[in-house]
Scaffold this active site. Structure first.
Site: not given
Length: 723
Positions: A430, A451, A454, A463, A501
C-alpha cells in the site's frame, strides 16, 4: 410477413404465430437505443395489421435478452427539462403499450439478462418464460432515477405492492427462482429450452387454454387495495426505505410515492404519474452525478478490456503470505475459478489463511449463495504449501507478506528464482515504491504492484502500479487477473502512496489540523458522514488500523515533506504511542465490542479526550461547513496533483478509484465532478480562506489558470476520457 432491421427481425414461425427477435448489429448485447426503439415501433405497427394473427413471441439472438437503455444516448434527455423528458418518455410508452395491446397473446423468452427497459418490455407481454441462469430487474435507482417505461405501473400489478417496493427500491438483479417465487415470471426452464418452452406456451394461449385477456385487464386496472391496506403497504415502506436510502438518494423513496400515487389509477393515468416522477428526479443533481459515474465505470471497463485483449490468461496463480490478506486473495481467486497456491513459512499461518477462506465461504453457504458442492470446489482450488515446489507452473504471484521493504525485497528475490521467466510478480503493497522493490529483481520488467483493499472480498478496487521498468505485458496480465477475480483494476504510476493513499493522507492531514485547532473528532465524524462518507475520519482510522495509518503517514511525510510532513505530535502519533490501534485491538478513537453477528460495534470511549490532551488544541466550536471545507480541500487538490503528474491517466479513473477504494460519496459523482459542479473559481476562492494552513490548501497553478478561464475537468477531456 417479414421485417428485417438492424436491431430487430420478425418472421412467421408457425401458422399465425410470429417471432420478434432482438439482435442489435455490431453490438455484443441488445440495448434500447433510438435505432432499436424505432424498429420496434415499426415492427409492432406491421404486426398489428396482420389478419388472423394468433400470437407473438419476443426473443433474443444474443446471450442476454436486453440489458436496458443505451445510457450514452438517453442521458442527454435529462438535460431537456421536465417537459421535454416527459414527452420523450411518453413516446416510448406508446411503443410498450402497443406490445401490451397487440390483438393476440404475447410471450417473452427471457434467455439472459433483462434489466431496466429490457425487463419493462417483458412486463408489457402477457406471459414470461425465463431461463434458469437468466436474471431480471429494474436497477434504475442506482442511477438516481425510477423505472420510466412502465416498471412502476406494471410490476406492482403483477407481483403485488410489497414485492414491487422491494424490487424497485433495491434495484437488485433477481435470479430465476426468486422471480418465479414472486410471480414476476410464469415459468423457469433449462437454459437450452427457453425458446422452445415459450413457443409451446404461446401455442396453448392461441388455442385458448389460457385467458391472456384477463391478465391484461388486471395489468391495466387500478390495484385492488382498500385505504387501510394501502396505508399499511406504503407508510411502513416509506419509513423503512427512506431510512435505508438516506437523505442523499431520493430515488427509492420517490419510487414508493409514485407507486402509491399511481396504484389507484388506470394504465394511462398511472403512466402519466410515472413519467412525472421520473422527470422530477432527473432534474436533480444526484442523477447527473450517478449517470456520470455509470459512464466513467464503462470507460474504466473499456480501458481494462484494452489491456485484457493483449494479455495472456492467468490459469494458475499463487499468493505469498497466508494471513488475513493472503487468505482473502486466495478466496477471491478460487471463488472466481482461478486455482491458486497459498504459500507461507509455517503451518499456523497457512491455517490462518485457510480459516479466512473457509469463513468467507461458510458465510456464503449460510446465506444460500452457494451449496456445499460449490464450497468444496472452491476450497479445492486453494492449495496450501510450505515450499516453492509447484511455482514453476504459476502465471502470476501476488506477494502479500508484511509491509516492510527489506522483507518484501528478500521474499520477491527468492520467489523470482522459482518461477518461469515470463511469470509476473506482483506486490500487494500500500505504500512501498514498486521501482525500489524492483531493484532486488533480475527481471524488473515482470514486476508491478497489485494493491488490494481490505477486506479483499468486499472492496472492488485493485490498484495496478507501474514501476519505472514494468512492461506493458506485465500490466496487461495483472489487469486481466484482477478482472477475472471480479475486481475493478485501475492502472496508476509509482509514487509514495500511489493514488488512493496519496490522496487519503491529505484528508487525514485536514483532520489532524482540525483537532489541533480544537475540533471534537466526534463532531468531525458526524459532519463528514452527513456529507456522504460511509464513515468519518476517526472511525476510518480505527478501521484501517492506527498502526497501519502511522506507518503510511511516515511514508507520505517522507515522500511529500512540503505538504505532508507535520511538526509535533499528531493525533495518529498519539494513538500509536498508546497502542490504540483501532478495531484490531478493540480500542482507538472509539472502543469496540463484538455484536451478535460477530462484527465490531463502535462504542463511545470516555477516556479518549484525556488521552489526547497535548496532541489536540483547546476545545472550540466549528461550523459544519468549515469542517467540510477543511477536510475536502486537501483531498481535492491532491487528486488534481495526481492527474497533473500523470499518476492516474484520467479524471474518470481517479473518480472511480476514490469511490471504489475509500468510499467517496457516489451521489457527489467523484472529485472531478464535485470540482466541476462547484466551479474551479469558487473552489479556489474557498481554498484562499485557509491559505494560512499551508501548502495542503494551495491549489496548483493549473487549477488557478483553469479557474480563470472557466475550464472544467470532465468537459475539457471529454474527447479523450469518459464524462
Amino acid at each position: 410477413m417479414q421485417f428485417e432491421g438492424k436491431a430487430i427481425q420478425v418472421r412467421e414461425i408457425d401458422n399465425g404465430l410470429y417471432e420478434l427477435c432482438f439482435d442489435l448489429s455490431n453490438e455484443p448485447v441488445n440495448k434500447f437505443n433510438q435505432l432499436t426503439l424505432g424498429e420496434l415501433k415499426d415492427a409492432l405497427t406491421q404486426l398489428s395489421a396482420v389478419e388472423n394473427i394468433k400470437g407473438v413471441l419476443f426473443s433474443s439472438a444474443k446471450e442476454s435478452f436486453i440489458v436496458g437503455a443505451d445510457i450514452t444516448e438517453f442521458s442527454s434527455l435529462f438535460e431537456q427539462g421536465e417537459a421535454g423528458l416527459i414527452a420523450k418518455l411518453l413516446e416510448t410508452h406508446e411503443i410498450f403499450n402497443a406490445v401490451e395491446d397487440l390483438p393476440c397473446p404475447t410471450v417473452v423468452a427471457i434467455n439472459g439478462l433483462a434489466l431496466g427497459g429490457g425487463f419493462e418490455l417483458c412486463l408489457s407481454t402477457d406471459y414470461r418464460v425465463m431461463g434458469e441462469k437468466a436474471k431480471v430487474g429494474l436497477p434504475e435507482v442506482k442511477l438516481g432515477i425510477n423505472p420510466g417505461w412502465g416498471g412502476i405501473v406494471r410490476l406492482p400489478r403483477i407481483i403485488g405492492i410489497d414485492n414491487a417496493n422491494e424490487w424497485i427500491c433495491a434495484g437488485a438483479e433477481k435470479r430465476a427462482d426468486a422471480a418465479l417465487k414472486d410471480g414476476a415470471v410464469d415459468a423457469v426452464v433449462a437454459q437450452d429450452r427457453v425458446r422452445e418452452a415459450a413457443i409451446d406456451l404461446l401455442r396453448q394461449c392461441a388455442e385458448g387454454k389460457f385467458d391472456y385477456a384477463a391478465r391484461r385487464v388486471e395489468k391495466q386496472s387500478p390495484v385492488k387495495l382498500n385505504q387501510i391496506e394501502q396505508m399499511m403497504a406504503f407508510e411502513t415502506a416509506k419509513g423503512m426505505i427512506g431510512a435505508k436510502a438516506g437523505p442523499h438518494y431520493p430515488a427509492p423513496l420517490q419510487a414508493v410515492k409514485t407507486i402509491q400515487k399511481s396504484c389507484g389509477m388506470d394504465r394511462d393515468r398511472a403512466i402519466q404519474a410515472e413519467v412525472e416522477g421520473v422527470a422530477k428526479l432527473a432534474s436533480g443533481p444526484v442523477v447527473k452525478a450517478l449517470v456520470g459515474l455509470f459512464m466513467k465505470d464503462q470507460y474504466v471497463k473499456k480501458v481494462s478490456r484494452g489491456y485484457e485483449a493483449k494479455a495472456e490468461k492467468v490459469t494458475q496463480a499463487a499468493v505469498l503470505g497466508a494471513g488475513i490478506m493472503g487468505g482473502g486473495v486466495a478466496y477471491q481467486s478460487a471463488s472466481k475459478g482461478v486455482p491458486i497456491l497459498m504459500k507461507d513459512i509455517n503451518e499456523a499461518a497457512i491455517q490462518l489463511g485457510l480459516d479466512e477462506a473457509n469463513k468467507l465461504l461458510g458465510g456464503q453457504l449460510k446465506r444460500g449463495r452457494i451449496d456445499a458442492a460449490k464450497m468444496a470446489q472452491t476450497i479445492n482450488r486453494i492449495r496450501p504449501t510450505l515450499s516453492y515446489g509447484d511455482f514453476n507452473t504459476v502465471d502470476l504471484v501476488v506477494e502479500a507478506v508484511v509491509e516492510n521493504p527489506k522483507v518484501k525485497g528478500m521474499v520477491l528475490a527468492e520467489t523470482e528464482q522459482h518461477i518461469a521467466s515470463d511469470a509476473v510478480l506482483a506486490s500487494n503493497t500500500s505504500t512501498i515504491s514498486i521501482t525500489e522493490l524492483a531493484r532486488s529483481l533480475k527481471r524488473p520488467e515482470n514486476f508491478c504492484g497489485m494493491h488490494f483493499f481490505n477486506p479483499v472480498h468486499m472492496m472492488p478496487l485493485v490498484e495496478v502500479i507501474r514501476g519505472e521498468k514494468t512492461s506493458e505485458a506485465t500490466i496487461a496480465r495483472t489487469v486481466a487477473y484482477a478482472t477475472a477475480m471480479g475486481k475493478t483494476p485501475i492502472v496508476v504510476n509509482d509514487c509514495p502512496g500511489f493514488l488512493v493513499n496519496r490522496v487519503l493522507f491529505p484528508y487525514f492531514g485536514g483532520f489532524n489540523g482540525l483537532l489541533q485547532d480544537g475540533a471534537d473528532f466526534r463532531q468531525v465524524d458526524k459532519v463528514m458522514e452527513g456529507f456522504g462518507w460511509p464513515m468519518g475520519p476517526a472511525y476510518l482510522l480505527d478501521v484501517v488500523g492506527i498502526d497501519t495509518a502511522h506507518h503510511a503517514d511516515q511514508v507520505m511525510a517522507a515522500g511529500f515533506p512540503e505538504r505532508m510532513a507535520h511538526e509535533g505530535e499528531s493525533v495518529i502519533d498519539r494513538m500509536y504511542s498508546l497502542e490504540r490501534y483501532g478495531q484490531k485491538n478493540s480500542k482507538g478513537f472509539y472502543r469496540y465490542e463484538l455484536d451478535r453477528k460477530g462484527k465490531p460495534a463502535k462504542l463511545a470511549d470516555d477516556d479518549v479526550d484525556q488521552l489526547l490532551q497535548g496532541a489536540v488544541g483547546s476545545a472550540r466550536s466549528f461550523e459544519d461547513q468549515e469542517i467540510i471545507e477543511r477536510m475536502m480541500i486537501p483531498l481535492c487538490i491532491e487528486t488534481v496533483r495526481c492527474l497533473e503528474e500523470q499518476i492516474v491517466a484520467s479524471p474518470a479513473e481517479a473518480d472511480m478509484a476514490l469511490i471504489y477504494g475509500i468510499g467517496f460519496p457516489p451521489f457527489r459523482g467523484g472529485v472531478f465532478h464535485y470540482l466541476d459542479e462547484m466551479g474551479l473559481a469558487a473552489f479556489c476562492e474557498m481554498a484562499a480562506k485557509y491559505a494560512e494552513l499551508g501548502p495542503l490548501y494551495q491549489p496548483t497553478e493549473t487549477m488557478q489558470q483553469m479557474a480563470a478561464s472557466g475550464a472544467t475537468y470532465l468537459n475539457a477531456q471529454s474527447n479523450k476520457h469518459a464524462n
